[in-house]
Design an enzyme around this catalytic site. Sequence first.
Site, PDB file in Angstrom:
ATOM      1  N   GLY A  67      25.069  -3.451  -6.321  1.00 42.75           N
ATOM      2  CA  GLY A  67      23.541  -2.901  -6.953  1.00 42.75           C
ATOM      3  C   GLY A  67      23.004  -4.308  -8.142  1.00 42.75           C
ATOM      4  N   GLU A  68      23.584  -5.113  -8.826  1.00 45.08           N
ATOM      5  CA  GLU A  68      23.386  -6.227  -9.830  1.00 45.08           C
ATOM      6  C   GLU A  68      22.305  -6.787  -8.990  1.00 45.08           C
ATOM      7  OE1 GLU A  68      25.859  -6.962 -13.239  1.00 45.08           O
ATOM      8  OE2 GLU A  68      25.716  -4.836 -14.184  1.00 45.08           O
ATOM      9  N   LYS A  75     -13.690  11.940  -2.860  1.00 43.89           N
ATOM     10  CA  LYS A  75     -12.864  13.045  -2.011  1.00 43.89           C
ATOM     11  C   LYS A  75     -12.316  13.735  -3.247  1.00 43.89           C
ATOM     12  CE  LYS A  75      -9.009   9.530  -3.305  1.00 43.89           C
ATOM     13  NZ  LYS A  75      -8.259   8.438  -2.474  1.00 43.89           N
ATOM     14  N   ARG A 124      -8.363  14.044  -4.093  1.00 43.72           N
ATOM     15  CA  ARG A 124      -6.811  13.502  -4.052  1.00 43.72           C
ATOM     16  C   ARG A 124      -6.049  14.754  -3.945  1.00 43.72           C
ATOM     17  NH1 ARG A 124      -3.334  10.403  -2.066  1.00 43.72           N
ATOM     18  NH2 ARG A 124      -5.200   8.632  -2.563  1.00 43.72           N
ATOM     19  N   ASP A 172     -11.691  -1.279   1.538  1.00 46.49           N
ATOM     20  CA  ASP A 172     -11.118  -1.287   0.097  1.00 46.49           C
ATOM     21  C   ASP A 172     -10.250  -1.999  -0.590  1.00 46.49           C
ATOM     22  OD1 ASP A 172      -9.744   0.691  -2.110  1.00 46.49           O
ATOM     23  OD2 ASP A 172      -9.492   2.712  -0.466  1.00 46.49           O
ATOM     24  N   GLY A 230      -3.365   8.102   3.751  1.00 54.30           N
ATOM     25  CA  GLY A 230      -3.858   9.594   3.028  1.00 54.30           C
ATOM     26  C   GLY A 230      -5.624   9.496   3.829  1.00 54.30           C
ATOM     27  N   THR A 231      -6.374   8.536   2.216  1.00 52.81           N
ATOM     28  CA  THR A 231      -6.930   8.048   2.267  1.00 52.81           C
ATOM     29  C   THR A 231      -7.588   7.611   3.774  1.00 52.81           C
ATOM     30  OG1 THR A 231      -6.704   7.138  -0.004  1.00 52.81           O
ATOM     31  CG2 THR A 231      -8.828   6.752   0.643  1.00 52.81           C
TER      32      THR A 231
END
Length: 320
Positions: free
Chosen positions: A37-38, A191, A193, A217, A224-225
């Site tokens: 993973g390096e 809104k 959150r 935006d 979700g927003t």
Amino acid sequence: MEICLFAGNANVPLAQAVAERLGVGLGNALVRRFADGELHVQIRETVRGRDVYLLQPTSPPVDEHILELLFLADACRRAGASRVTAVVPYFGYARHDRRASGREPVGARLVADLFRTAGLSRVVAVDLHSAALEGFFSVPLEHLSAAPLLLEAARPWVSERSVIVAPDLGAAKLADRHARLLRLPVAVVHKTRLSGEDVSVHAITGDVRGRSPLLVDDMISTGGTIEAAVNALLSAGCAPDIAVVATHALFVGPAMIQLPALPVLRFLVTNSVAAAAACPALPIELVRLEGLLAEAIRLLHDGRSLEALLAHAAAASPPR
């Protein structure tokens, strides 16, 4: 001093398009992972004495793409590059600009410090979540705006019955800017959150009844927003022809479940991140950034002003 453009793995097609606009080949760099993973990065051509640009949005997976950018910068610096500039179309951790509860890191500041430590001379970003992030960087930050490109693309289907809508208070300034440039009224969705994915709307400021909403935006993340704003606008009696305009289309988490189900006619987004071009389920109109980024690189290389490309200049541009 020659231009040299390298890319990490975050958005290679955009980097290739920028290189083509500049009339240069995309630099030869190895960016891969070992079995454990390096990360392994190797620059496979000379950069000594050259003006190097590293194009890498720090989009999901954010940490992996940030580390790729840092390794590329360090490799170029150690190989003798005259100057190393990061071109970051989307800057991850931009929402981590303050501590919300007291026992949290200020992630945006930490990433900015890492950029300096890696040897970057300058950073070029597009439509940051907060313009205040410039104060976090100890190296120069060029904050470009895609707003003129997005507005030009939206202009053909905007009418006098349209209304610019901010889906939350954080987008209110952006919505006001778009409204002034298009000579349209503005509305704001208020809104709360509830979680990283869930949003509750409790009010809309401004008249949307019978009007065609243009939601604006800086980014679409989980959706979700946008979902909460669209449902609130429909409940308030808006016209059914809704459009969404955003610079950065991340489309993470439940976005690909929530967004296709919404009665949105079009999503106008840029190719700042690779996800925007890979969503056949959505009615996407793609605005391309390679011209803007290539022009910024060309001006920086020549030592000329970027004034006309910067976010504050876009905010002050007169309506056409």
